[in-house]
Design an enzyme around this catalytic site. Structure first.
Site, mmCIF file in Angstrom:
data_model
loop_
_atom_site.group_PDB
_atom_site.id
_atom_site.type_symbol
_atom_site.label_atom_id
_atom_site.label_comp_id
_atom_site.label_asym_id
_atom_site.label_seq_id
_atom_site.Cartn_x
_atom_site.Cartn_y
_atom_site.Cartn_z
ATOM 1 N N GLY A 7 0.797 -1.229 0.000
ATOM 2 C CA GLY A 7 0.000 0.000 0.000
ATOM 3 C C GLY A 7 0.826 1.273 0.000
ATOM 4 O O GLY A 7 2.009 1.273 -0.336
ATOM 5 N N THR A 8 0.163 2.357 0.402
ATOM 6 C CA THR A 8 0.828 3.664 0.449
ATOM 7 C C THR A 8 2.041 3.610 1.364
ATOM 8 O O THR A 8 3.126 4.086 1.014
ATOM 9 C CB THR A 8 -0.164 4.735 0.977
ATOM 10 O OG1 THR A 8 -1.271 4.798 0.084
ATOM 11 C CG2 THR A 8 0.485 6.090 1.084
ATOM 12 N N HIS B 232 21.521 2.756 32.425
ATOM 13 C CA HIS B 232 22.300 3.984 32.228
ATOM 14 C C HIS B 232 23.515 3.671 31.363
ATOM 15 O O HIS B 232 24.181 2.664 31.613
ATOM 16 C CB HIS B 232 22.773 4.525 33.581
ATOM 17 C CG HIS B 232 23.649 5.726 33.448
ATOM 18 N ND1 HIS B 232 23.149 6.967 33.112
ATOM 19 C CD2 HIS B 232 24.999 5.871 33.560
ATOM 20 C CE1 HIS B 232 24.163 7.832 33.042
ATOM 21 N NE2 HIS B 232 25.288 7.181 33.314
#
Ligand code: NAI
Length: 465
Positions: free
Chosen positions: A40-41, A444
């Site tokens: 599709g698009t 972290h």
């Protein structure tokens, strides 16, 4: 006897995902697609090619602006536009080919051509009529047109998003009509490639409907990157010569004014509209909404028995992932199970640098409802990892119920925002509080620490601000 249990019309993210889930649930499934390739698009002329161009031009931006600072010296790369487009086409080819593989793997038949529905239970493709118990319309959307503006992608002067992916050369001056997602993503691509880009927007803020804080920060950052904006301006028409265009607009504050913006290329990015042409819905008596979408109930059923619709062609945000969710859910419904989509937790992402991602309610909408809320905000300036990659501009903002601390919405502008938003989506799906996020250990140094810090800011305070 019907040949199929389900025929799906349209092989974009809504349609092909629905087809796979139907097949997984044991339904005999076919998918109709008239394009040469599946996807599709989104895969052919939308999300995927634009992301390839955004990636390539982001690399260029890094080389031009940040390499020297990191001790990477030398001449900046020059742009081979044809090669960049070839890379983009290759990315598209790999992805559309992947969908074809998935169709075969799941034994889903691809009926090649454009479908129409002569009656409930029948789908016509070419000269053949196929019988089916159920039909799912997933025919998507097309760019909206603007009065007085004629798009001609072949000429390459006034173009839409499809034309912008294949311009023969990089324009010197580009005008973009609309500061929505398409305008800002593709405007960024060309600004990074050296075009002088001016975005003309009717509203007073970019990305209408988005968190106001994000809108302001986003516009400021884009301006720093070289994009220019004319806000509060209604485009009334575009005049073209053989090689140039003039965008005519009136400023809202002086509606009689007629301003003109010269450009080599004008990108029209003023929204998309549902696409259901040629299906024969009128004759079938399928109910439509006032905005031209197919009307559906909570189970994606239209008013005609056995015909369902999902994705951009029905109500709701025009987003590939919303269509995918509906595609899976409608398959469950057809198979007699319980399909469900939580429309309150559908993220929206803009893939510029920095990325912008939002989910749930905005601060403004909740305040307008009179809801008591708390807002926790953390700036990426306080995030070590973001600073290490020149992306300290932006923030994470989490909005919670003042009494229960439950997460009601979030907005992120910063590095990898489009990926990080999912921590907040999951939190919302599980009814989590900001404290739940704040008490979760975050590695972290990661960008995600900024999400935890914003959650901490909803309580006793962030650590690094
Ligand atoms: P949009 O609705 O996001 O933005 C269109 C903008 O054009 C609005 O800000 C509107 O105020 C402005 N506008 C309309 N008429 C105008 C006029 N005459 N003069 C000046 N400004 C005018 O539409 P867009 O960017 O074209 O995207 C279409 C759809 O595709 C959206 O629903 C979007 O969500 C979806 N999309 C999503 C992407 C993503 O998730 N990253 C990427 C690309 C598209």
């Amino acid at each position: 006897m019907a040949q199929y249990d389900v025929i799906i019309i349209g092989a974009g993210p809504g349609g092909y995902v629905s087809a796979i889930r139907c097949a997984q649930l044991g339904l005999k499934t076919a998918i109709v697609e008239g394009r040469e390739t599946l996807g599709g698009t989104c895969l052919n002329v939308g999300c995927i090619p634009s992301k390839a161009l955004l990636h390539a031009t982001h690399m260029l931006h890094e080389a031009e602006h940040n390499f020297a600072d990191m001790g990477l010296k030398g001449k900046s790369p020059s742009v081979d536009w044809d090669q960049m487009k070839a890379y983009k086409s290759d990315v598209v080819g790999q992805n559309t080919g992947g969908i074809e593989f998935l169709m075969k793997k799941n034994k889903i038949e691809w009926l090649k051509g454009w479908a129409s529905i002569p009656a409930a239970g029948k789908v016509k493709v070419g000269d053949e009529v196929h019988e089916t118990k159920n039909i799912v319309i997933a025919s998507g959307s097309v760019p909206s047109s603007l009065p007085g503006v004629e798009v001609d992608n072949d000429k390459g002067i006034v173009i839409d998003s499809t034309g912008a992916l294949d311009l023969p050369k990089i324009p010197k001056k580009m005008a973009v009509i609309g500061a929505g997602v398409i305008g800002l993503e593709l405007g960024s691509v060309y600004a990074r490639l050296g075009s002088d880009v001016t975005v003309v927007e009717y509203m007073d803020a970019v990305c209408p409907g988005m968190d106001a804080d994000v809108q302001r920060t986003f516009k400021r950052i884009l301006e720093k990157q070289g994009l220019k904006f004319v806000m509060g301006a209604a485009v009334s028409g575009v005049e073209t010569t053989k090689t140039k265009a003039k965008v005519k607009y009136a400023l809202k504050k002086s509606p009689d004014s007629e301003e003109v913006l010269d450009a080599d290329v004008v990108l029209v990015a003023a929204g998309r509209k549902p696409f259901a042409e040629g299906l024969g819905l009128d004759a079938l008596g399928v109910k439509m909404t006032e905005r031209g979408q197919i009307a559906t109930n909570a189970h994606w059923a239209t008013n005609v028995a056995g015909i369902y619709a999902i994705g951009d062609v029905i109500e709701g945000p025009m987003l590939a992932h919303k269509a995918e969710d509906e595609g899976m859910a409608v398959a469950e419904v057809i198979a007699g199970k319980h399909g469900h989509v939580n429309y309150g937790v559908i993220p929206g992402v803009v893939y510029t640098t920095p990325e912008v991602a939002t989910v749930g309610a905005t601060e403004a909408a909740l305040k307008a409802e009179g809801r008591k809320i708390k807002v926790g905000k953390f700036m990426f300036m306080g995030n070590a990892r973001a600073k290490a990659v020149h992306q300290g501009d932006g923030f994470v903002k989490i909005i919670v119920d003042a009494e229960t601390d439950r997460v009601l919405g979030a907005a992120i502008i910063g590095p990898a925002a489009g990926d990080m938003i999912h921590e907040l989506c999951v939190a919302m799906e599980f009814g989590a509080s900001a404290q739940d996020i704040a008490l979760t250990c975050h590695a972290h140094p990661t960008y995600s620490e900024a999400v935890r810090e914003a959650a901490l800011a909803c309580g006793d305070g962030a650590i690094h601000s």
